[in-house]
Design a protein around this motif. Structure first.
Motif, PDB file in Angstrom:
ATOM      1  N   GLY A 206       1.124  -0.859  -0.420  1.00 24.27           N
ATOM      2  CA  GLY A 206      -0.090   0.765   0.194  1.00 24.27           C
ATOM      3  C   GLY A 206       1.219   0.876  -0.106  1.00 24.27           C
ATOM      4  O   GLY A 206       1.970   1.599  -0.301  1.00 24.27           O
ATOM      5  N   ALA A 207       0.372   2.434   0.314  1.00 28.66           N
ATOM      6  CA  ALA A 207       0.843   4.034   0.107  1.00 28.66           C
ATOM      7  C   ALA A 207       1.515   3.907   1.359  1.00 28.66           C
ATOM      8  O   ALA A 207       2.658   5.065   1.137  1.00 28.66           O
ATOM      9  N   GLY A 208       1.397   3.151   2.787  1.00 28.62           N
ATOM     10  CA  GLY A 208       2.082   3.520   4.071  1.00 28.62           C
ATOM     11  C   GLY A 208       1.746   4.926   4.146  1.00 28.62           C
ATOM     12  O   GLY A 208       1.397   6.207   3.682  1.00 28.62           O
ATOM     13  N   GLY A 209       3.104   5.261   5.237  1.00 30.20           N
ATOM     14  CA  GLY A 209       2.891   6.073   5.631  1.00 30.20           C
ATOM     15  C   GLY A 209       1.249   6.990   7.158  1.00 30.20           C
ATOM     16  O   GLY A 209       0.937   5.840   6.887  1.00 30.20           O
ATOM     17  N   GLU A 210       1.379   8.129   7.123  1.00 33.33           N
ATOM     18  CA  GLU A 210       0.133   8.024   8.616  1.00 33.33           C
ATOM     19  C   GLU A 210      -1.020   8.790   6.937  1.00 33.33           C
ATOM     20  O   GLU A 210      -1.254  10.085   6.094  1.00 33.33           O
ATOM     21  N   TRP A 211      -2.709   8.136   7.899  1.00 27.93           N
ATOM     22  CA  TRP A 211      -3.606   9.019   6.666  1.00 27.93           C
ATOM     23  C   TRP A 211      -4.057   9.136   8.143  1.00 27.93           C
ATOM     24  O   TRP A 211      -4.719   7.765   8.833  1.00 27.93           O
ATOM     25  N   VAL A 212      -5.235   9.531   8.294  1.00 33.04           N
ATOM     26  CA  VAL A 212      -6.494   9.634   9.236  1.00 33.04           C
ATOM     27  C   VAL A 212      -7.924   9.269   8.748  1.00 33.04           C
ATOM     28  O   VAL A 212      -7.906   8.879   6.979  1.00 33.04           O
ATOM     29  N   ILE A 213      -8.109   8.731   9.403  1.00 33.90           N
ATOM     30  CA  ILE A 213      -9.532   7.708   8.564  1.00 33.90           C
ATOM     31  C   ILE A 213     -10.923   8.468   8.869  1.00 33.90           C
ATOM     32  O   ILE A 213     -10.700   9.065   9.564  1.00 33.90           O
ATOM     33  N   HIS A 214     -11.659   8.829   7.709  1.00 30.50           N
ATOM     34  CA  HIS A 214     -13.155   8.735   8.082  1.00 30.50           C
ATOM     35  C   HIS A 214     -13.828   7.849   7.639  1.00 30.50           C
ATOM     36  O   HIS A 214     -14.189   7.653   6.600  1.00 30.50           O
ATOM     37  N   ASP A 215     -14.456   7.700   9.089  1.00 33.42           N
ATOM     38  CA  ASP A 215     -15.670   6.700   8.722  1.00 33.42           C
ATOM     39  C   ASP A 215     -16.970   7.195   7.995  1.00 33.42           C
ATOM     40  O   ASP A 215     -17.437   7.801   8.870  1.00 33.42           O
ATOM     41  N   PRO A 216     -17.386   6.339   7.106  1.00 30.34           N
ATOM     42  CA  PRO A 216     -19.032   6.733   6.458  1.00 30.34           C
ATOM     43  C   PRO A 216     -19.627   5.935   8.166  1.00 30.34           C
ATOM     44  O   PRO A 216     -20.094   5.281   8.391  1.00 30.34           O
ATOM     45  N   CYS A 217     -20.996   6.659   8.158  1.00 38.23           N
ATOM     46  CA  CYS A 217     -22.053   6.573   9.105  1.00 38.23           C
ATOM     47  C   CYS A 217     -22.498   5.202   8.901  1.00 38.23           C
ATOM     48  O   CYS A 217     -22.388   4.322  10.254  1.00 38.23           O
ATOM     49  N   LEU A 218     -22.676   4.734   7.634  1.00 41.06           N
ATOM     50  CA  LEU A 218     -23.169   3.385   7.288  1.00 41.06           C
ATOM     51  C   LEU A 218     -22.497   2.508   7.818  1.00 41.06           C
ATOM     52  O   LEU A 218     -23.008   1.425   8.627  1.00 41.06           O
ATOM     53  N   TYR A 219     -21.554   2.372   6.924  1.00 46.28           N
ATOM     54  CA  TYR A 219     -20.206   1.481   7.799  1.00 46.28           C
ATOM     55  C   TYR A 219     -20.211   1.410   9.566  1.00 46.28           C
ATOM     56  O   TYR A 219     -19.919   0.286  10.381  1.00 46.28           O
ATOM     57  N   ALA A 220     -20.046   2.180   9.765  1.00 44.94           N
ATOM     58  CA  ALA A 220     -19.801   2.743  11.556  1.00 44.94           C
ATOM     59  C   ALA A 220     -21.220   2.107  12.754  1.00 44.94           C
ATOM     60  O   ALA A 220     -20.196   2.031  13.166  1.00 44.94           O
ATOM     61  N   ARG A 221     -22.340   2.730  11.983  1.00 48.08           N
ATOM     62  CA  ARG A 221     -23.276   2.296  12.958  1.00 48.08           C
ATOM     63  C   ARG A 221     -24.216   0.844  11.873  1.00 48.08           C
ATOM     64  O   ARG A 221     -23.720  -0.419  12.559  1.00 48.08           O
ATOM     65  N   PRO A 222     -24.963   0.986  11.267  1.00 47.92           N
ATOM     66  CA  PRO A 222     -25.729  -0.042  11.108  1.00 47.92           C
ATOM     67  C   PRO A 222     -24.573  -1.443  10.772  1.00 47.92           C
ATOM     68  O   PRO A 222     -25.340  -2.747  11.082  1.00 47.92           O
ATOM     69  N   LEU A 223     -23.810  -1.198  10.161  1.00 45.98           N
ATOM     70  CA  LEU A 223     -22.649  -2.428   9.367  1.00 45.98           C
ATOM     71  C   LEU A 223     -22.105  -2.714  10.663  1.00 45.98           C
ATOM     72  O   LEU A 223     -22.034  -3.483  10.362  1.00 45.98           O
ATOM     73  N   GLY A 224     -21.652  -2.121  11.268  1.00 50.07           N
ATOM     74  CA  GLY A 224     -20.603  -1.922  12.077  1.00 50.07           C
ATOM     75  C   GLY A 224     -18.926  -2.712  11.428  1.00 50.07           C
ATOM     76  O   GLY A 224     -18.521  -3.898  11.943  1.00 50.07           O
ATOM     77  N   ILE A 225     -18.942  -1.928  10.664  1.00 53.61           N
ATOM     78  CA  ILE A 225     -17.600  -1.934   9.946  1.00 53.61           C
ATOM     79  C   ILE A 225     -16.502  -0.883  10.112  1.00 53.61           C
ATOM     80  O   ILE A 225     -16.592  -0.468   9.113  1.00 53.61           O
ATOM     81  N   ILE A 226     -15.775  -1.751  11.070  1.00 56.24           N
ATOM     82  CA  ILE A 226     -15.084  -0.135  11.887  1.00 56.24           C
ATOM     83  C   ILE A 226     -13.557  -0.467  11.568  1.00 56.24           C
ATOM     84  O   ILE A 226     -12.774  -0.254  11.859  1.00 56.24           O
ATOM     85  N   GLU A 227     -13.162  -2.250  12.831  1.00 54.69           N
ATOM     86  CA  GLU A 227     -12.174  -2.342  12.611  1.00 54.69           C
ATOM     87  C   GLU A 227     -11.449  -3.124  11.355  1.00 54.69           C
ATOM     88  O   GLU A 227      -9.822  -3.142  11.048  1.00 54.69           O
ATOM     89  N   GLU A 228     -12.280  -3.993  10.285  1.00 55.03           N
ATOM     90  CA  GLU A 228     -11.551  -4.738   9.395  1.00 55.03           C
ATOM     91  C   GLU A 228     -11.137  -2.897   8.497  1.00 55.03           C
ATOM     92  O   GLU A 228      -9.548  -3.355   7.515  1.00 55.03           O
ATOM     93  N   PRO A 229     -11.522  -2.020   8.386  1.00 55.91           N
ATOM     94  CA  PRO A 229     -10.603  -1.197   6.766  1.00 55.91           C
ATOM     95  C   PRO A 229      -9.176  -0.312   8.212  1.00 55.91           C
ATOM     96  O   PRO A 229      -7.781  -0.422   7.258  1.00 55.91           O
ATOM     97  N   LEU A 233      -5.645  -1.154   6.090  1.00 56.48           N
ATOM     98  CA  LEU A 233      -4.866  -0.328   6.378  1.00 56.48           C
ATOM     99  C   LEU A 233      -3.662  -0.433   7.208  1.00 56.48           C
ATOM    100  O   LEU A 233      -2.161   0.211   6.609  1.00 56.48           O
ATOM    101  N   GLU A 234      -3.307  -0.981   8.163  1.00 57.82           N
ATOM    102  CA  GLU A 234      -2.045  -1.400   9.035  1.00 57.82           C
ATOM    103  C   GLU A 234      -1.586  -2.470   7.966  1.00 57.82           C
ATOM    104  O   GLU A 234       0.053  -1.864   7.960  1.00 57.82           O
ATOM    105  N   ALA A 235      -2.143  -3.827   7.615  1.00 58.78           N
ATOM    106  CA  ALA A 235      -1.169  -4.211   7.133  1.00 58.78           C
ATOM    107  C   ALA A 235      -0.980  -3.885   5.410  1.00 58.78           C
ATOM    108  O   ALA A 235       0.570  -4.220   5.089  1.00 58.78           O
ATOM    109  N   ALA A 236      -0.957  -3.049   4.558  1.00 57.13           N
ATOM    110  CA  ALA A 236      -0.707  -2.024   3.832  1.00 57.13           C
ATOM    111  C   ALA A 236       0.335  -1.152   4.368  1.00 57.13           C
ATOM    112  O   ALA A 236       1.124  -0.335   3.605  1.00 57.13           O
ATOM    113  N   GLY A 237       0.601  -1.188   5.383  1.00 57.92           N
ATOM    114  CA  GLY A 237       2.346  -0.532   5.999  1.00 57.92           C
ATOM    115  C   GLY A 237       0.928   1.220   6.407  1.00 57.92           C
ATOM    116  O   GLY A 237       2.417   1.634   6.607  1.00 57.92           O
TER     117      GLY A 237
END
Length: 315
Positions: A206-229, A233-237
């Motif tokens: 991946g791109a590596g380096g430092e990035w700030v993450i913006h969680d979309p509301c639908l992933y974060a709340r009704p879908l609960g997809i928070i840890e996966e991304p 990202l961490e696996a991509a450095g």
């Protein structure tokens, strides 16, 4: 103030006529896959829902609305656009920025590469890929949404996949959580491509380096997809930075309000961008609507979709 009723009628008429909420070219949703050699049938079927491909046209539509917002003639102009076969509006939307069309194409092709790298034999049938109807649902056009949802569901069922893979939070939420409320006997197995990737061992350059993450509301709340991304990202450095409001407490990007109140949407997006950029000037998004709204108010920050960050394609 914009005439919301006219905007909704415009979207409804276009959806009834062509299956899409805006007057866009016939191949706008499928041309991204040309040359990839993807099979049309398989156990794992990619369904894009059309949002990434529609973003350049939505942006053109929002710019059109922004020019009219505040005008006393806005209601008349929207009504005229609708009744005169959308001539002026269609002309405005038919000329999206070329770089935005190419960006959406890059995102979808990166998603396919990531899935293939993870060992997923993904199929894609351009004849049944289409718009999920999410804006119809968001705007309260319930009867039309129900009709449209059944058409989409029947098309997906006819392909016979054991898994439908989606590419954005809105389409994932609509297919997984909303369609079952409107369709008796609904039994599609739906997962976001981020969930699919997180379930498999995948080596990322991946791109590596430092990035700030913006969680979309639908992933974060009704879908609960928070840890996966974050794991991906961490696996991509990538060193993942968190804004003040993150995870389930994430803050709105301003969408999909941009379709009916573009100035208010811009104000909300500006507040969120300020939060994110105070942590890092490199921002990773997980949703095409979030990307579009934050980019619209950007002051030079680097904003990229997670698929491109994972694939190392951020230039």
């Amino acid at each position: 103030m914009l005439e919301v009723r006219e905007i909704l009628l415009l979207m409804a008429e276009e959806t009834r006529k062509r299956g899409l909420p805006l007057p866009v070219p016939e191949n706008a949703l499928t041309e991204w896959a040309e040359g990839l050699g993807l099979k049309e049938r398989g156990d794992v079927l990619l369904y894009t829902g059309g949002l990434y491909q529609l973003i350049p046209y939505i942006n053109a539509f929002v710019e059109y609305l922004e020019r009219m917002e505040g005008s006393r003639a806005s209601g008349f102009l929207l009504k005229a656009a609708r009744r005169l076969k959308l001539t002026g509006l269609a002309t405005a939307i038919a000329k999206p920025r070329r770089e935005e069309v190419e960006y959406s194409r890059r995102v979808l092709r990166a998603i396919v590469r990531l899935l293939q790298k993870a060992g997923v034999s993904v199929a894609y049938d351009p004849r049944i890929d289409g718009y999920s109807g999410v804006l119809l649902y968001d705007m309260g056009l319930e009867d039309l949404f129900r009709e449209h949802a059944r058409k989409v569901y029947n098309a997906l069922k006819s392909a016979g996949p054991s898994l439908v893979v989606t590419v954005d939070p809105h389409t994932t939420h609509i297919l997984r959580n909303v369609y079952p409320k409107y369709i008796d006997g609904y039994d599609l197995n739906v997962k976001s491509y981020l969930e699919v990737l997180a379930e498999r061992r995948i080596e990322l350059e991946g791109a590596g380096g430092e990035w700030v993450i913006h969680d979309p509301c639908l992933y974060a709340r009704p879908l609960g997809i928070i840890e996966e991304p974050r794991r991906l990202l961490e696996a991509a450095g990538v060193r993942v930075r968190e804004p003040k409001r993150t995870g389930k407490m994430t803050y709105c990007c301003g969408g999909p309000l941009e379709s009916i109140a573009p100035r208010l949407s811009r104000s909300i997006a500006s507040k969120r961008l300020e939060e994110l950029s105070s942590v890092s000037k490199r921002i990773v998004t997980l949703c095409p609507i979030c990307y579009a709204n934050l980019t619209r108010v950007s002051r030079g920050e680097t904003i990229r979709d997670i698929s491109l960050v994972l694939a190392g394609d951020v230039d």
